[in-house]
Design a protein around this motif. Structure first.
Motif, PDB file in Angstrom:
ATOM      1  N   ASN A 361      36.715  -5.496 -49.075  1.00 24.96           N
ATOM      2  CA  ASN A 361      36.527  -4.905 -47.746  1.00 24.96           C
ATOM      3  C   ASN A 361      35.061  -4.629 -47.414  1.00 24.96           C
ATOM      4  OD1 ASN A 361      37.490  -4.158 -45.243  1.00 24.96           O
ATOM      5  ND2 ASN A 361      38.091  -2.093 -45.870  1.00 24.96           N
ATOM      6  N   ASN A 399      33.544  -1.500 -43.211  1.00 25.51           N
ATOM      7  CA  ASN A 399      34.899  -1.532 -43.769  1.00 25.51           C
ATOM      8  C   ASN A 399      35.868  -1.533 -42.603  1.00 25.51           C
ATOM      9  OD1 ASN A 399      33.665   0.971 -46.004  1.00 25.51           O
ATOM     10  ND2 ASN A 399      33.783  -1.213 -46.439  1.00 25.51           N
ATOM     11  N   TYR A 412      29.829   1.458 -44.099  1.00 26.32           N
ATOM     12  CA  TYR A 412      30.327   1.797 -45.431  1.00 26.32           C
ATOM     13  C   TYR A 412      29.541   2.899 -46.121  1.00 26.32           C
ATOM     14  CZ  TYR A 412      26.799  -0.100 -48.640  1.00 26.32           C
ATOM     15  OH  TYR A 412      25.674  -0.289 -49.367  1.00 26.32           O
TER      16      TYR A 412
END
Length: 835
Positions: A361, A399, A412
């Motif tokens: 991710n 993400n 992130y």
């Protein structure tokens, strides 16, 4: 090494700043392929890493008898093989692995190469922070000849703040200098104040400081910094980026490529009119995490264009292209100033993004129109940045999380979510509640799989280029969670279903578990992110201009399920690396195919005063000139201790013309055959029968010969036994007692057992064990050559509250035998004495 050293000198000589004490190379043993910094080091084997770093640092340092070109600083001493917990974790190492595996890789470059310094690791080693390890002085300096040691960045203060080993910085500086760590890479104000306090408290002397400063100044003198006539001062930037260094780039890129599979597709026998060079890395030359900046670049697609000028090269990243609709009903659009707004009524080219998922991710949004990534900018806006991502912490990484209404998009680092305000401006919120303005709908406008089907069907051959993005998913600070190839998963097999002439080019910093790809794809090439000439090297392998001869420096496992938890440093108990792994790997250590075939005829051995001389005769039995990486492994028969299944001890690349036979001579240095004698605390060359095997990989050694050699047997245990010197242990780890300044053994399971072999009981009447039981009263069980004893340990006041417990040795005990001790959970033993 010479080229890098000369370029470092050239820049230093022009600007009179920068570094000549170079922080590298990385020597850490790559015991686990999930380690984020796998690309930096030389593999899972001591001999390989030691020889590579010895040669490289010799080039960096130069061969002048008076001065050194640079001072290589090996990283990170030692057992620095995980990222998530590296700042304050502890690497628990049985003594033999500590010296034979983790220490040994550093020895070759320091003792026989050009390395004169090490950077200490962040982690603890058996309970003691690495920067406070007294063996920096007693082994690395006194035995190996190292000049000085430097801490990793910020580690000085972390001894208090992260490890909580010392209570004050002044204690840290005193212990560090006395242990042999000379240079603190940290804030001046912290270090200076610590020195002042340590001096005033009397825990540090000026002599301690003089010794450290002297070590560092000595290195400066050896660099010729006070001698205007130092020959290395004459190096100028004219030597940078020469045709010779470009040819070196090409050679390095060519020689490192590994052919993993070939069912006859390669080299191309008939050149197609149209060749597809596709995939996430098909038109990329990405930089490794610690790397030089290249001034030109040849991507795989460009390499194919050069190598196959008569063919049309079709390039496509195969990423999905999407428009992103916000909660206000409008699309994200990149404006001419680079700022992204949710204000487009209809999606046009300014609204199209490649949605790039690099695994686990870590995702990016790449503007199709502007050919740049968008990121959370320093001013808090969503904005275009660069064509490539290269930052310590990548602000281009997002993400994506699916919800019932759409997709959440988070940056992130701080996990701030993208939201849209009433004016269509993009804002970032740390609130976790899912609100309407934080939901986006990603609408695919061009499917990568659809384009893949069309391209594969229309081209004569397909080369699918995939792998990792070196500054994302796994690097310094981040380990991988899986070995799966999770970038465009299934794409290689999908392409192959439409074109049987599909090859995969895996461009990667680390091994992948490419099980499905291996089963279904007829040819697979593996290459690192090999710099400027990556595309040249790949295309030359495909055309047959270059015959592949690279070999894998790590075991390629079929799954992370073959591996223990990443903090397990005991590779013998865990059964990892080719030395101890008993499963079936996808590819073994040392593996690599060639367009040529080789036959090993024999190996002959001779003992010399420099080691074992091995002569290997081999023949190129094919019709194509090629290179073979001759590898020699050994095992030990009749050893008194456990040994690896096999262990690399020498290697050499040998070029052979078609049909040619040659005898190549390799020297097996004595030190690679040594083991650590836990009883005497020394490395020894044990007397026993050594079986030497030669072949093309660790799993293919067709010729072998035996030799009875060695200098000594394991020593006999004395009357005083250091608890950490056990031969076998289960459920125990080695820790460090700061008050006693020594190591001890602690039970870390429901119970823990240690075995000490070859204990002399003859004429001994009493056994005394220094032990502690900090979790309350417990029982210690002992077996003396099979005779059983029990002792009750009182409740200790803490982990360092050791007391002596005494028992009579049974009269019928054998004169010689094992000593087995079992202790309860959290109980500890430091020393055993016999009287």
């Amino acid at each position: 090494g010479e080229t890098a050293g000369n370029e470092s000198r050239a820049y230093y000589n022009e600007y009179k700043r920068g570094a000549l004490c170079l922080w590298g190379p990385t020597v850490d043993m790559e015991r686990d392929p999930r380690w984020g910094r796998t690309e930096e080091a030389y593999g899972e084997d001591v001999c390989l890493a030691g020889e590579m770093t010895r040669a490289y640092t010799s080039g960096l340092a130069g061969d002048n008898s008076e001065y050194v070109r640079t001072v290589p600083t090996l990283k990170h001493f030692c057992a620095n093989n995980n990222e998530a917990h590296r700042m304050n974790c502890c690497a628990y190492l049985p003594l033999r692995l500590k010296y034979e595996y983790y220490y040994a890789a550093f020895m070759n470059a320091i003792k026989y190469g050009g390395a004169r310094s090490v950077m200490t690791a962040y982690n603890e080693i058996n309970g003691l922070p690495a920067m406070l390890n007294p063996e920096l002085e007693s082994i690395l300096k006194e035995q190996w000849g190292m000049w000085f040691a430097v801490t990793d960045g910020g580690d000085f203060s972390q001894t208090v703040l992260a490890h909580r080993y010392c209570s004050t910085h002044s204690e840290t500086i005193a212990e560090a200098l006395k242990a042999g760590c000379d240079c603190m890479t940290d804030k001046d104000s912290i270090v200076e104040k610590a020195v002042e306090n340590a001096l005033s408290d009397g825990i540090l002397t000026e002599e301690d400081i003089d010794r450290a400063v002297g070590n560092i100044v000595y290195a400066r003198l050896k660099l010729g910094m006070l001698d205007p006539e130092c020959p290395y001062n004459m190096i100028t930037k004219e030597i940078v980026d020469t045709e010779a260094s470009r040819e070196l780039n090409r050679r390095a890129a060519r020689e490192q490529i590994v052919l993993l599979k070939n069912d006859g597709l390669l080299p191309l026998k008939e050149i197609p009119e149209r060749i597809a060079v596709v995939g996430a890395l098909s038109d990329e030359n990405l930089m490794d995490w610690y790397t030089g900046v290249f001034r030109y670049e040849i991507s795989p697609a460009k390499g194919f264009e050069r190598e196959f000028p008569g063919s049309e090269i079709i390039q496509d990243s195969l990423w999905d292209i999407a428009a992103i609709r916000a909660s206000n009903g409008k699309y994200l659009s990149v404006h001419s100033d680079g700022i992204v707004y949710a204000d487009a009524d209809e999606a046009d080219e300014s609204c199209y993004f490649e949605v790039q998922d690099w695994g686990e991710n870590w995702q990016n949004l790449f503007s199709v129109k502007y050919k740049k990534y968008i990121r959370l900018d320093d001013d808090g806006q969503l904005k275009l940045h660069n064509r490539r991502i290269y930052d310590w912490f990548t602000r281009e990484t997002f993400n994506l999380f699916e919800t019932s209404g759409g997709t959440l998009i988070e940056e992130y680092l701080g996990h701030s979510r993208l939201t849209v305000n009433a004016e269509g401006e993009i804002e970032f919120s740390r609130q976790r509640v899912v609100k309407e303005n934080s939901i986006f709908v990603i609408e695919t406008v061009s499917s990568g799989k659809d384009r893949a089907k069309r391209i594969a069907s229309e081209c004569g051959a397909v080369f699918y280029c995939t792998g990792n993005y070196p500054v994302q998913t796994a690097k310094e600070c981040y380990d991988r969670k899986t070995l799966s190839l999770n970038v465009q998963p299934g794409m290689a097999e999908y392409l192959s279903s439409f074109n049987s002439r599909t090859a995969m080019v895996l461009i990667s910093s680390y091994p992948y578990a490419i099980n499905e790809e291996y089963e279904k794809i007829p040819a697979i090439l593996y290459t690192t992110h090999a710099g400027a000439e990556l595309g040249t090297a790949v295309a030359e392998i495909v055309s047959g201009r270059n015959n592949p001869a690279g070999r894998l420096v790590m075991t390629w496992y079929r799954s992370e399920n073959d591996l223990p938890e990443i903090m397990e440093y005991d590779i013998e108990t865990a059964g990892t690396t080719y030395m101890y792994f008993t499963g079936k790997p996808l590819f073994p250590f040392g593996y690599g195919l060639s367009y040529s075939s080789f036959r090993y005829d024999r190996i002959e051995l001779t003992e010399t005063d420099k080691g074992i001389k091995a002569k290997v005769r081999l023949t190129n039995i094919s019709e194509k000139d090629g290179s073979e990486a001759v590898q020699i492994y050994f095992s030990a028969e009749g050893s008194e201790v456990s040994r690896p299944i096999k262990k690399l001890c020498a290697f050499e690349r040998v070029e052979l013309r078609a049909g040619e036979s040659r005898e190549t001579e390799l020297l097996i240095p004595e030190h690679i055959l040594e083991i650590y004698d836990v009883r005497s605390g020394r490395m020894i060359f044990e007397k026993c029968r050594y079986i030497f095997m030669a072949g093309g990989s660790s799993a293919d050694t067709p010729v072998m010969a035996a030799l009875d050699v060695g200098r000594e047997r394991l020593s006999v245990r004395g009357e005083i036994i250091d608890a950490q010197s056990f031969d076998n242990g289960e459920g125990v780890k080695i820790f460090w007692s700061r008050p006693f300044r020594r190591h001890y053994v602690r039970s870390c399971g429901w119970s823990g057992t240690v075995v000490y072999g070859d204990v002399i009981y003859k004429n001994k009447k009493i056994i005394v064990v220094s032990a502690a039981s900090p979790e309350g009263e417990s029982t210690m069980y002992m077996e003396l050559a099979g005779k059983k004893l029990e002792l009750t340990l009182r409740a200790a006041d803490g982990c360092d509250d050791f007391a002596e417990y005494e028992a009579d040795i049974p009269a019928e005990t054998a004169e010689r035998g094992d000593l087995k001790i079992t202790i309860a959970e959290k109980a500890e033993i430091m020393e055993i004495r016999l009287f």
